[in-house]
Design a protein around this motif. Sequence first.
Motif, PDB file in Angstrom:
ATOM      1  N   TYR A 182       0.659  -1.247  -0.056  1.00  0.00           N
ATOM      2  CA  TYR A 182      -0.073  -0.060   0.136  1.00  0.00           C
ATOM      3  C   TYR A 182       0.783   1.119  -0.311  1.00  0.00           C
ATOM      4  O   TYR A 182       0.678   2.261  -0.835  1.00  0.00           O
ATOM      5  CB  TYR A 182      -0.962   0.070   1.394  1.00  0.00           C
ATOM      6  N   LEU A 183       1.868   1.342   1.019  1.00  0.00           N
ATOM      7  CA  LEU A 183       2.584   2.659   0.929  1.00  0.00           C
ATOM      8  C   LEU A 183       3.420   2.734  -0.137  1.00  0.00           C
ATOM      9  O   LEU A 183       3.613   3.784  -0.752  1.00  0.00           O
ATOM     10  CB  LEU A 183       3.714   2.251   2.115  1.00  0.00           C
ATOM     11  N   LEU A 184       4.112   1.779  -0.638  1.00  0.00           N
ATOM     12  CA  LEU A 184       4.665   1.773  -2.016  1.00  0.00           C
ATOM     13  C   LEU A 184       3.932   2.229  -3.305  1.00  0.00           C
ATOM     14  O   LEU A 184       4.310   3.229  -3.921  1.00  0.00           O
ATOM     15  CB  LEU A 184       5.361   0.394  -2.434  1.00  0.00           C
ATOM     16  N   GLY A 185       2.835   1.748  -3.310  1.00  0.00           N
ATOM     17  CA  GLY A 185       1.972   2.253  -4.316  1.00  0.00           C
ATOM     18  C   GLY A 185       1.479   3.415  -4.339  1.00  0.00           C
ATOM     19  O   GLY A 185       1.424   4.337  -5.195  1.00  0.00           O
ATOM     20  N   LYS A 186       1.081   4.019  -2.921  1.00  0.00           N
ATOM     21  CA  LYS A 186       0.711   5.361  -2.904  1.00  0.00           C
ATOM     22  C   LYS A 186       1.835   6.472  -2.983  1.00  0.00           C
ATOM     23  O   LYS A 186       1.788   7.293  -3.780  1.00  0.00           O
ATOM     24  CB  LYS A 186       0.380   5.490  -1.257  1.00  0.00           C
ATOM     25  N   ARG A 187       3.181   5.948  -2.791  1.00  0.00           N
ATOM     26  CA  ARG A 187       4.255   6.817  -3.099  1.00  0.00           C
ATOM     27  C   ARG A 187       4.671   6.868  -4.669  1.00  0.00           C
ATOM     28  O   ARG A 187       4.906   7.950  -4.999  1.00  0.00           O
ATOM     29  CB  ARG A 187       5.381   6.709  -2.254  1.00  0.00           C
ATOM     30  N   LEU A 188       4.626   5.913  -4.986  1.00  0.00           N
ATOM     31  CA  LEU A 188       4.711   5.741  -6.697  1.00  0.00           C
ATOM     32  C   LEU A 188       3.720   6.191  -7.403  1.00  0.00           C
ATOM     33  O   LEU A 188       3.807   7.164  -8.495  1.00  0.00           O
ATOM     34  CB  LEU A 188       4.947   4.189  -7.022  1.00  0.00           C
TER      35      LEU A 188
END
Length: 502
Positions: free
Chosen positions: A383-389
């Motif tokens: 989730y965090l990786l997707g949000k920042r990307l």
Amino acid sequence: MFRKWGTTAGTSHIGFLRNYCIRTHTAKNKTNDHGKRKALGQPTPETHPHLLNPDEVTPLITKTEYQNRRCQLIESIMKKAIKSSEYQKNHLVIVPGASKQYMSDKIPYFFRQNTEFLYLTGCQEPDCCLVITVDESSSEPCSILFTRDKDEHAELWDGPRTHPEDVTPFFGIDRGLPMTEFEGYLRSYGRAFRDINLWYDFVSPFQKNIHSSICNLMSDLSNKKWENPRSLIHKLRLYKSPAEITLMQKASDITAAAFVETISCSRPNIAENQLFAKIDYECRMRGAEFLAYPPVVAGGNRANIIHYINNNQLVEDEEMVLMDAGCEYHGYASDVTRTWPINGKFTSQQREIYEVVYCVQEELIELCHKCPTLDALFESMCYLLGKRLQEIGLISTQPSNSYLMKAAYQLCPHHVSHYLGMDIHDTPSITRNIKIEPGMVITIEPGVYISNNNKSLPKEYHGIGIRIEDDVLITVNGPVVLSRKCPKHPDDIEKIASENQP
């Protein structure tokens, strides 16, 4: 439930040993004819005072701690047995050590002990075996260490061995017997106690002769029950003692210092195997026995091969190198990954992705305060990786969290955490779906991998592979990063990587 074992086993079991003509060995003064301390098959406080303090079997781990581990295993076994519908009073626990493996005739691979056996005994020699018995005729367990037989010719070539009479005073195990008596001991035990619950790992046998003898025993028994003790041992290994934490902290400190030296010697067109040699050298020079696993030293697009270990290419100017490496220090491992620009300066796209991974890892470490499961940490990473990307425009804007997580998983297809200890992927029988607790050590290792074949992302991001990995101890006060001395902020990485540029 049971006392800490010393040098006296239950009298009934000693009688059993004598009745069936198996020699018992009494401890002798560990000196030779010249009054010098006798050398055993591994370091001792007398022969290696720079490594071991008095009463230590292996560095920092005492005879008492090993005795407690065996005691805890038996307590776990008895608790499980009592709950069973087929409760049996006689228990035979067999944990073999590893055997030497050979790369060619008489040329051995470096020996590494079976970690289950090492955890329970501290014995570092090949071809040994631990047996623990609990039977209805004795009020207490009896531990026996079978060691290699005396062989003057073999010891001339390969060095001294630990003999049966050395077992009790050094290891704190009740009895020592030579391996040639192992099969006879099993046959005698099987005749004396017909109803046996055998605790042995049939799935991963370590010694062919031992495995064959145990199979023969099982075929002769009329009432037999078998269970694998592996998961019970792993549950004990999952929680690190103060001595183990100290060893793992040292392993992390050594690895961190070695990374700094390796990053600082980087330059364009350096060979991956040179960086491999550098990290290995720096770890060994600081006291580590060897690297804990074949390291990943991946330049450029090769960083997108998760387990790239060929390490035989040159790292060209403007490429990054991803290094996943760690040392083993007196039986305990570290596992660290850093990614840096080989010329000392990130490109704008490299730094952009690096900062995404860096920030996500920091958030995941902070989440450890809540003691989630490792699987929950993985879901948080996605989730965090997707949000920042998404924030930097590499993932299209979609309202669905499931879309974000799926898109992130495409760019980071590995789990974000595993348990760490005596093995790199430690205690593998323990599920990643239990909440982490104080005493556990885990890794946190998010990454982003954009290969040259990725057609969905802009070309200027192709060839970027970044992972940041740290070792994290869980405590009552929150997570402690054991590998904290290894720099990872992008500014610090650039500073170290640019120090010795041509």
